[in-house]
Structure formats: structure tokens, C-alpha cells
Design a protein around this motif. Sequence first.
Motif, PDB file in Angstrom:
ATOM      1  N   THR A   1       0.827  -1.211   0.000  1.00 55.01           N
ATOM      2  CA  THR A   1       0.000   0.000   0.000  1.00 55.01           C
ATOM      3  C   THR A   1       0.862   1.261   0.000  1.00 55.01           C
ATOM      4  O   THR A   1       0.535   2.236  -0.676  1.00 55.01           O
ATOM      5  CB  THR A   1      -0.943   0.029   1.221  1.00 55.01           C
ATOM      6  OG1 THR A   1      -0.192  -0.263   2.396  1.00 55.01           O
ATOM      7  CG2 THR A   1      -2.059  -0.979   1.085  1.00 55.01           C
TER       8      THR A   1
ATOM      9  N   THR B   1      -5.401   4.119  -0.348  1.00 52.62           N
ATOM     10  CA  THR B   1      -4.241   3.272  -0.044  1.00 52.62           C
ATOM     11  C   THR B   1      -3.451   3.833   1.135  1.00 52.62           C
ATOM     12  O   THR B   1      -2.909   3.067   1.928  1.00 52.62           O
ATOM     13  CB  THR B   1      -3.326   3.098  -1.269  1.00 52.62           C
ATOM     14  OG1 THR B   1      -3.124   4.361  -1.881  1.00 52.62           O
ATOM     15  CG2 THR B   1      -3.920   2.137  -2.268  1.00 52.62           C
TER      16      THR B   1
ATOM     17  N   SER C   1      -1.579  -2.048  -5.606  1.00 50.69           N
ATOM     18  CA  SER C   1      -2.779  -2.001  -4.760  1.00 50.69           C
ATOM     19  C   SER C   1      -3.571  -3.291  -4.878  1.00 50.69           C
ATOM     20  O   SER C   1      -4.212  -3.715  -3.917  1.00 50.69           O
ATOM     21  CB  SER C   1      -3.639  -0.807  -5.133  1.00 50.69           C
ATOM     22  OG  SER C   1      -4.283  -1.030  -6.354  1.00 50.69           O
TER      23      SER C   1
END
Lengths: 209, 209
Positions: free
Chosen positions: A63, A103, A188
Amino acid sequence: MSSGANATTIDVPETRAEAKGKAPLIAAPIVATTKATPHPNAGWKKGLAIFDFLLRLAAIAATLAAATTMGTTDETLPFFTQFFQFQASFDDLPAFMFFVVATAIASGYLALSLPFSLVSIFRPHAQGIRLLLIISDTVMLALTTAGAASATAIVYLAHNGDSSANWIAICQQFTDFCQSVSGAVVASFIAVVIFMLLVMMSALALRKH
Amino acid sequence: MSSGANATTIDVPETRAEAKGKAPLIAAPIVATTKATPHPNAGWKKGLAIFDFLLRLAAIAATLAAATTMGTTDETLPFFTQFFQFQASFDDLPAFMFFVVATAIASGYLALSLPFSLVSIFRPHAQGIRLLLIISDTVMLALTTAGAASATAIVYLAHNGDSSANWIAICQQFTDFCQSVSGAVVASFIAVVIFMLLVMMSALALRKH
């Protein structure tokens, strides 16, 4: 599954409470027996908890990489007209902004969840922590997936355009921009897969105690 | 939470196995006691299972509405040039195609999961079914969220356009198209929320037995 092994699990505080409520006279010997015997599946639970911790570290990396790659993406083309310069930045597109925010939140949450994951390594039968983690992991799974999917839709459009809506493919001009944005999306999706694994593993760990 | 009430829970098959393994001499009276007493939190579990079933019905309605609304969206503008007619259809945009496929799969999965949910109403302590449901619900949560988020990104673009990428807002022409597409996206987000609730409720139900 290892349900055969799990069938012999004994949760000490619960057995005591149960025994007190139902059969106080034979409570004491049972508690003594369970305390003396080590948990048959404590090792399996501990392994799951350690794997959970490692997965969280990997998800933090994924992330963070996604958020920083997307957040620093900015490309200015080497040619310009009298009136404006051609520039592409992630904050021109709301979907990319949302991606960075989602994120980054997921990354922060994962860092905060590390201590809880650590506690469940040392206390594999603490159900409250597991429950807290599975619920917040589910929310974060949805958030990260939403960010990744919306960015993917825009990246696809940037690569291919859409003739019926008259949207042109901008990746022919902004090659570096598109490359780093695509990289962020891939990172992601790795985080999304890890979140799914975390939820499933927490469910497995909650199963028996 | 109702952890105070849960602390007195007794799972009959497990108590028996545990008692057999650890203290065979006092196993019989314990089993007799637990069998005579009704489950203290069986009602709570049953309520959760019934709510799970009802939520699945609502999610089927939401995903079906989303998939059919999006899948039948098609607008032809009343004016045309010599060479082509202006037409907008969901299958012009890959994100909308993915949305239809994802919500249709979620809808089919939910229909298939209904019998399992029913079984867990009558057998609230069947952990295997709960575990199966929570794992597949997690996968479906991710799928539905991805479909909803990617469609949202495109719908946003259709409404607002993007000046830096030179993408025009097509909703000024295709008003009906944009309206039904937005409705489908809202329905799918309702389904996403329901899936999150389903996962959390399954986690709660797995917690104690």
C-alpha cells in the motif's frame, strides 16, 4: 481440515465459567487438568498468527508503494504552446486522488493493526482481538478494492480511450505517467489479495478455540 | 457486547470430545447436564442466522436490480448526421461490462448461498458452513466492490468530464443513459454494504459456539 485435532481444544476461562454455572462440584478437577495439558492446536494457531503478522508487513509495503508511486506521479511534456504547457498529474483525476487517499488510509490502518496482530501471536486464543481485526480488515478490504478498481477503470481509459464517448487515449503522450500509474494499481491489487487472505485467516482462527 | 452471556456457552459435541480425551470418568455427567439445559445463546445465534438469510435476499434484489438496470441501458439520441447515429450503450465501456458481469455473478452466488444460510438457521452451531460462507462472501465482497468502484469512476467521468485529459462530459447529451447508470451504481453499493455486514455477522457467529 484439521477439525479432528481441534475437537480436543479447551478454552480455559470458558470451561471454568461453564463448569461453575452447571456443575460446581466437578469444576475444580477439570480446570486443573486443562491447565496442566498444553493446548493441542496452540501451535497451529500461533503459526497462523505469525503468518498474519508477516502478511500485514507485506501489505504495508504494497500500500505504501502504491500510494507513493501514485502520489508522486507528475509528467510535463517537453513541448508547449503559447497558452499552456501539457502536464499530467495524479490530482487532475479524482479517481487517482481517491486511490492515493484510500491506499494511504489502508497503509496507516495496517501499521496500527501490527500491535494487535503481535498480541494475537502471544495469545492465540484471544477472540476479541481477532474479531476486531476481522471486522476492520473487511472494511479496509472494501476501501482498498474500491480505490484499486476505480483507478484501474481510469488507467484502462487512459491506455485505450473510448471511441463511443469520444475519450482519447492519453497514454500515447504521457508514457511515463501511465507507466507509474499502472504500477501503483498493480501494487494495490496485491494489497487487496493480502486483505482477502487476512480476513479468511482470521475466520479460520476464530473457528475453534 | 453480550460476552457475559456467551461465557456460559456449551457446545455439546465438543464438550463430549474434550471430556473423553481429558477426563473420561467425569465425562458422562457433564454431557447429561449440557444436554438437559437448552443452549443459552442458541436463540441469539438463530436470530443472527435469520438476519443473515434476510440480508442475502436483500442483496439478491440489489445485485439483480444493478445488473439488469445497467445491462438494459441503451440510449439513442434523436438526431443523427449523415454518417452515424449517436448512441450510448453499456457495452461500449469495458468498466460497465465488468460491472454487469460482476453483479450478475454476485447475484447468482447469493442465490446459491441461500440453502447454506437456511441450514445454518436450523443448525446455528455448524461451523463448517459458516466458514464456507464467510470465505466466499469475502471474495464476493471484493468482486462487487471492484465492479461498483470501476463503474463509479466512469460515471463520474461521464458526469463531469476531465479537462486535463480532454475527456468531455457525455451526460449533457445522454441524460437518460447517465441516470440509469447512476442508479445501477447506487444499487451495487447497497450490495457492497450488505456483503460487509454478512462477513461481519459470520465472524460474530464463529466467535463462540
